[in-house]
Design an enzyme around this catalytic site. Structure first.
Site, PDB file in Angstrom:
ATOM      1  N   GLU A 173      29.244  33.541  44.415  1.00  0.00           N
ATOM      2  CA  GLU A 173      28.308  33.214  43.700  1.00  0.00           C
ATOM      3  C   GLU A 173      27.929  31.729  44.180  1.00  0.00           C
ATOM      4  O   GLU A 173      28.468  30.851  43.723  1.00  0.00           O
ATOM      5  CB  GLU A 173      28.779  33.093  41.849  1.00  0.00           C
TER       6      GLU A 173
ATOM      7  N   ASP B  95      37.551  52.393  27.998  1.00  0.00           N
ATOM      8  CA  ASP B  95      37.153  53.915  28.357  1.00  0.00           C
ATOM      9  C   ASP B  95      36.805  54.626  27.381  1.00  0.00           C
ATOM     10  O   ASP B  95      36.581  54.153  25.785  1.00  0.00           O
ATOM     11  CB  ASP B  95      38.679  54.698  28.986  1.00  0.00           C
TER      12      ASP B  95
ATOM     13  N   ASP C  82      33.737  32.555  42.192  1.00  0.00           N
ATOM     14  CA  ASP C  82      32.915  31.839  41.010  1.00  0.00           C
ATOM     15  C   ASP C  82      32.408  30.422  41.568  1.00  0.00           C
ATOM     16  O   ASP C  82      32.883  29.737  42.187  1.00  0.00           O
ATOM     17  CB  ASP C  82      33.696  31.852  39.723  1.00  0.00           C
TER      18      ASP C  82
HETATM   19  C1  NOJ Z   1      29.785  31.898  36.483  1.00  0.00           C
HETATM   20  C2  NOJ Z   1      30.250  33.001  35.709  1.00  0.00           C
HETATM   21  O1  NOJ Z   1      29.654  34.072  36.154  1.00  0.00           O
HETATM   22  C3  NOJ Z   1      29.974  32.806  34.208  1.00  0.00           C
HETATM   23  O2  NOJ Z   1      30.188  33.684  33.409  1.00  0.00           O
HETATM   24  C4  NOJ Z   1      30.866  31.574  33.990  1.00  0.00           C
HETATM   25  O3  NOJ Z   1      30.622  31.125  32.511  1.00  0.00           O
HETATM   26  C5  NOJ Z   1      30.841  30.446  34.922  1.00  0.00           C
HETATM   27  N1  NOJ Z   1      30.721  30.867  36.201  1.00  0.00           N
HETATM   28  C6  NOJ Z   1      31.961  29.305  34.818  1.00  0.00           C
HETATM   29  O4  NOJ Z   1      32.969  30.076  35.454  1.00  0.00           O
END
Ligand code: NOJ
Length: 492
Positions: free
Chosen positions: A252, A27, A198
């Protein structure tokens, strides 16, 4: 253009998200963690965001900045306590801001108790939480080098798609699956609004497959991602999350093929997937941005994601070849008025630039450090290895946000565009009746019920003038669009 039935309403379709990179977010007073986040809530509320994505904040040795979790139920002490998290969550909710967390369930830290147990003996009850072999195949880690590490204690190799200290979890083991689902419920019980999953299409669901083929001398990740069983695993995740009303999952999905991305998006899989073809274009190209917007419309049955930055890629401002502030502002307005869920990466709203490491010891990113070591091993000089490392160095975009930006012009544009989006269902649910590209300009018309809005984004080389028809009203921008100018108009 896709004609579709009325879009099903959901809070996340009405929200602009803000990614907070936990390791460097502080912050105004320099406080990190949940105390810092609590005091930044006023800023975020004023910015107008309705969702926050927190990168990993669970206990971790932080080899990969928290993407290596060593306890899925503990807050890492550098960020505070579980109580601090709960207070932050409550205060965010009081402001109408929802919170999602990064959930890393493809791998855990090798310091996780499961792995510590698993490595003790071949017949340990946690052994099958991970993937072991006597004879590794050719699979490579996404950070570089082999994906197999010999564990001296039992003389077998374990699998790691990322760093050696991030061991892949075995999703073919029903016990592991139940453990992970219990972790999700733990956070949902606390009131969390959802997850950013992730590398979710990387889950190891079917053991060890055949060698990956080589293409142009590089390994093609054919058998180690998008494996049989991965959709079934995501279905289980989704079904656990759906035990709680109104939760959200964005995934992702590592793929540059739009048909692969789309295949993970549905009511029973992920609500949203990140499209990196749109978000991480290395060099600015209005045509590529347009092409991606169009292909998301034509080839993705689900709702699109919109972003130009994250902690894994260089800063947007540094990727714009020229005319940076104006171009960054036009892209912000495009992202915030187009169809899809916008994600702003912290610092993007004030036009932060990349930070470049001058020496190896300044590099924290494990991917860059791995590439540096591999380059040295392959005979590169220190200087050349540093060049290789910096090419992969994700630290570039991971600097702390400065708070002395005062009346930042880019920030003003973000605030106005977010306010506009928050005010109008046409920006959440309007379909395109036109989406086109001419002479370097992106044009759209969006319609929701009786409301029509038009967007003009001039990425061409000369100014253009838009003559408004009677009754048309400027919502944002100006009718004379200089190069990198924008205009959003309400038609009726
Ligand atoms: C995707 C994440 O955004 C990245 O920062 C990370 O290194 C890899 N996954 C492994 O978890």
């Amino acid at each position: 253009m896709k004609k579709e039935a009325a879009e099903k309403a959901a809070w996340w379709k009405e929200s602009v998200f803000y990614e907070v990179y936990m390791p460097s977010f502080k912050d105004r007073g320099g406080q990190p963690g949940f105390k810092g986040l609590r005091s930044a809530l006023d800023y975020l509320g004023e910015l107008g965001v309705k969702g926050i994505w927190l990168t990993p904040f669970l206990q971790s040795p932080k080899v990969d900045n928290g993407y290596d979790v060593s306890d899925y139920r503990m807050i890492d002490p550098v960020y505070g306590t579980l109580d601090d998290f709960k207070v932050f969550l409550r205060e965010a909710h009081e402001r109408g801001i929802r919170v999602i967390m990064d959930m890393v369930e493809n791998h855990s830290s090798t310091e996780h108790a499961w792995f510590q147990e698993a490595r003790k003996s071949k017949d340990n009850q946690y052994r099958d939480y991970y993937i072991w072999t006597d004879s590794p195949n050719n699979w490579e880690s996404f950070f570089g080098g082999t994906a197999w590490e010999l564990d001296s204690q039992t003389g077998q190799f374990y699998y790691h798609q990322f760093d050696v200290q991030m061991a892949d979890l075995n999703w073919a083991n029903p016990k592991l699956v139940e453990e992970v689902l219990a972790v999700l419920r733990f956070w949902l019980d606390i009131g969390l609004d959802g997850f950013r999953m992730d590398v979710i299409n990387f889950l190891s669901t079917d053991g060890i497959g055949p060698d990956n083929p080589l293409r142009d001398g590089k390994q093609e990740h054919l058998h180690d991602i998008d494996r049989p069983g991965v959709k079934e695993a995501i279905r289980k995740i989704k079904s656990a999350v759906s035990e709680y009303p109104d939760r959200f999952i964005v995934g992702e999905v590592g793929s540059d093929k739009i048909e692969v991305l789309s295949s993970y998006q549905s009511e029973e899989l992920l609500d949203l997937v990140f499209n990196f073809n749109f978000g991480s274009i290395p060099e600015f190209s209005a045509k590529r941005i347009f092409d991606e917007l169009l292909s998301m419309e034509e080839l993705m049955p689900g709702y699109p994601s919109l972003f130009f930055g994250s902690h894994d890629m260089p800063r947007l401002m540094s990727r714009l070849a020229e005319n940076q502030p104006a171009r960054a502002e036009a892209l912000a307005v495009l992202m915030l008025s187009a169809r899809g869920v916008p994600f702003i990466y912290n610092g993007e709203e004030i036009g932060m630039l990349d930070a470049v490491a001058r020496t190896f010891k300044d590099i924290k990113d494990i991917q860059a450090r791995t590439q540096y070591a591999l380059a040295l091993k392959n005979g590169c000089s220190d200087a050349d290895a540093l060049v290789v490392a910096n090419r992969h160095n994700r630290d570039k975009s991971r600097g702390s946000m400065p708070w002395d930006h005062g009346e930042n012009p880019i920030l003003k544009v973000y605030k106005k565009a977010i306010a506009l989006r928050n005010a109008g269902p046409v920006f959440h649910y309007g379909t395109y009746t036109d989406l086109s590209f001419r002479d370097g300009c992106i044009y759209f018309t969006r319609k929701y019920k009786e409301v029509l809005v038009k967007g003009y984004f001039n990425f061409g080389e000369t100014a253009i003038e838009v003559v408004l028809a009677p009754g048309e009203k400027v919502l944002l921008g100006s009718e004379i669009l200089q190069p990198d100018g924008y205009l959003v108009v309400q038609v009726n």
